[in-house]
Scaffold this motif. Structure first.
Motif, PDB file in Angstrom:
ATOM      1  N   LEU A   1      54.466  43.801  22.501  1.00 10.70           N
ATOM      2  CA  LEU A   1      53.455  43.007  21.798  1.00 10.70           C
ATOM      3  C   LEU A   1      53.010  41.829  22.654  1.00 10.70           C
ATOM      4  N   VAL A   2      53.957  41.199  23.328  1.00 14.23           N
ATOM      5  CA  VAL A   2      53.616  40.095  24.240  1.00 14.23           C
ATOM      6  C   VAL A   2      52.697  40.601  25.351  1.00 14.23           C
ATOM      7  N   SER A   3      52.982  41.803  25.849  1.00 12.66           N
ATOM      8  CA  SER A   3      52.169  42.352  26.938  1.00 12.66           C
ATOM      9  C   SER A   3      50.732  42.596  26.496  1.00 12.66           C
ATOM     10  N   THR A   4      50.520  42.891  25.210  1.00 17.41           N
ATOM     11  CA  THR A   4      49.158  43.084  24.703  1.00 17.41           C
ATOM     12  C   THR A   4      48.354  41.799  24.835  1.00 17.41           C
ATOM     13  N   GLY A   5      48.930  40.684  24.375  1.00 15.18           N
ATOM     14  CA  GLY A   5      48.242  39.401  24.501  1.00 15.18           C
ATOM     15  C   GLY A   5      48.008  39.022  25.950  1.00 15.18           C
ATOM     16  N   PHE A   6      49.010  39.265  26.797  1.00 15.53           N
ATOM     17  CA  PHE A   6      48.884  38.951  28.225  1.00 15.53           C
ATOM     18  C   PHE A   6      47.739  39.736  28.844  1.00 15.53           C
ATOM     19  N   PHE A   7      47.710  41.046  28.562  1.00 17.01           N
ATOM     20  CA  PHE A   7      46.676  41.906  29.144  1.00 17.01           C
ATOM     21  C   PHE A   7      45.281  41.501  28.689  1.00 17.01           C
ATOM     22  N   MET A   8      45.128  41.208  27.395  1.00 18.80           N
ATOM     23  CA  MET A   8      43.805  40.882  26.867  1.00 18.80           C
ATOM     24  C   MET A   8      43.276  39.577  27.440  1.00 18.80           C
ATOM     25  N   VAL A   9      44.149  38.584  27.619  1.00 18.88           N
ATOM     26  CA  VAL A   9      43.694  37.310  28.203  1.00 18.88           C
ATOM     27  C   VAL A   9      43.373  37.486  29.693  1.00 18.88           C
ATOM     28  N   VAL A  10      44.157  38.277  30.401  1.00 27.22           N
ATOM     29  CA  VAL A  10      43.829  38.562  31.806  1.00 27.22           C
ATOM     30  C   VAL A  10      42.455  39.223  31.903  1.00 27.22           C
ATOM     31  N   LEU A  11      42.197  40.172  31.010  1.00 21.54           N
ATOM     32  CA  LEU A  11      40.891  40.837  30.996  1.00 21.54           C
ATOM     33  C   LEU A  11      39.777  39.850  30.667  1.00 21.54           C
ATOM     34  N   LEU A  12      40.041  38.951  29.717  1.00 24.16           N
ATOM     35  CA  LEU A  12      39.052  37.946  29.345  1.00 24.16           C
ATOM     36  C   LEU A  12      38.769  36.998  30.504  1.00 24.16           C
ATOM     37  N   LEU A  13      39.802  36.573  31.217  1.00 21.97           N
ATOM     38  CA  LEU A  13      39.613  35.674  32.361  1.00 21.97           C
ATOM     39  C   LEU A  13      38.828  36.373  33.473  1.00 21.97           C
ATOM     40  N   ALA A  14      39.110  37.660  33.673  1.00 19.88           N
ATOM     41  CA  ALA A  14      38.403  38.400  34.721  1.00 19.88           C
ATOM     42  C   ALA A  14      36.919  38.543  34.388  1.00 19.88           C
ATOM     43  N   THR A  15      36.605  38.877  33.136  1.00 18.71           N
ATOM     44  CA  THR A  15      35.198  39.022  32.769  1.00 18.71           C
ATOM     45  C   THR A  15      34.484  37.670  32.756  1.00 18.71           C
ATOM     46  N   SER A  16      35.206  36.609  32.382  1.00 22.30           N
ATOM     47  CA  SER A  16      34.604  35.268  32.415  1.00 22.30           C
ATOM     48  C   SER A  16      34.279  34.852  33.844  1.00 22.30           C
TER      49      SER A  16
END
Length: 253
Positions: free
Chosen positions: A44-59
């Motif tokens: 579950l922690v990895s889900t949040g980590f992955f989604m924020v990494v993806l958000l930072l990359a697209t930003s």
């Protein structure tokens, strides 16, 4: 009406009326609030980590788009608004492309099967909808829509907030369902379906041997996985911040 309604069904053990779940990079997590099944807390922690990494990359990509607009003399408010819209859509498109969206689809389909009292068999689960009315995507889309309309630079603050509230209340569910169908879920692979079914069967087994009493609110909240996902997101944001400090590249602002 489903095809299984046309034939006799095997008696099924008692099932929970409502099931929550999350898609993780390691499979489908399911919970009734009192019992849970599937991947553990670190997933579950990895889900949040992955989604924020993806958000930072697209930003980071859309920041370059804003700079490109600035360099061509576009008004700064218009450029920032265009960059914000592009960032949101690029994030959702990226979500559609990664395997997590297939796991998300499998999660919804298994939850539908459980809540409809259907057997957890691949042929049955595959017929279930990918869109679920309680999906967090609906709430996320509603929040993003309200924040976007509430910060439009072209109207007075009172008009912005009134417009944001009225539009959000009117369309957040149908818009969220569209975003689910086209962006945050996709047809799962057989392996993702099997992952969801394993979690579903594990959940039902635990539920059958549980006291059956409703879980207290705090237990349901803890079991939802929300805090784990938030912790993973904070971890990714913190890591991005310190990498930015060390490299001089502003990853997190």
């Amino acid at each position: 009406l489903t095809p299984s309604d046309l034939a006799g069904k095997k008696p099924l053990p008692p099932r929970p009326a409502l099931v929550g779940g999350l898609a993780t990079p390691f499979g489908v997590y399911l919970t009734t609030g009192s019992v849970s099944a599937g991947p553990g807390p670190l997933a579950l922690v990895s889900t949040g980590f992955f989604m924020v990494v993806l958000l930072l990359a697209t930003s980071a990509v859309t920041d370059q788009f804003a700079y490109w607009l600035f360099a061509r003399g576009v008004n700064s408010e218009i450029a920032l608004t265009a960059s914000s819209i592009a960032s949101i859509w690029l994030f959702f498109v990226a979500m559609r492309l990664v395997p997590l969206s297939g796991t998300h689809g499998a999660e919804h389909m298994v939850v539908h099967a459980i809540e409809r009292n259907e057997p957890l068999e691949p042929s049955i689960v595959r017929r279930m909808p990918r869109v679920h009315p309680r999906c967090g995507t609906n709430y996320g889309v509603g929040l993003l829509l309200f924040l976007f309309l509430g910060t439009l630079p072209f109207l007075s603050q009172e008009i912005r907030l009134l417009l944001a509230a009225l539009v959000t209340l009117s369309v957040w569910r149908p818009l969220g369902s569209l975003v689910q169908y086209w962006l945050t879920t996709k047809n799962p692979t057989p392996a993702q379906i099997e992952s969801g079914i394993r979690s579903g069967k594990e959940l039902l087994e635990k539920f059958a041997h549980s006291p059956g009493r409703p879980a207290p609110f705090l237990q349901r909240l803890a079991s939802s996985g929300l805090f784990h996902v938030m912790a993973g997101g904070w971890l990714a944001a913190g890591l991005g911040y310190w990498i930015g400090k060390l490299t001089g590249i502003p990853i997190v602002r």
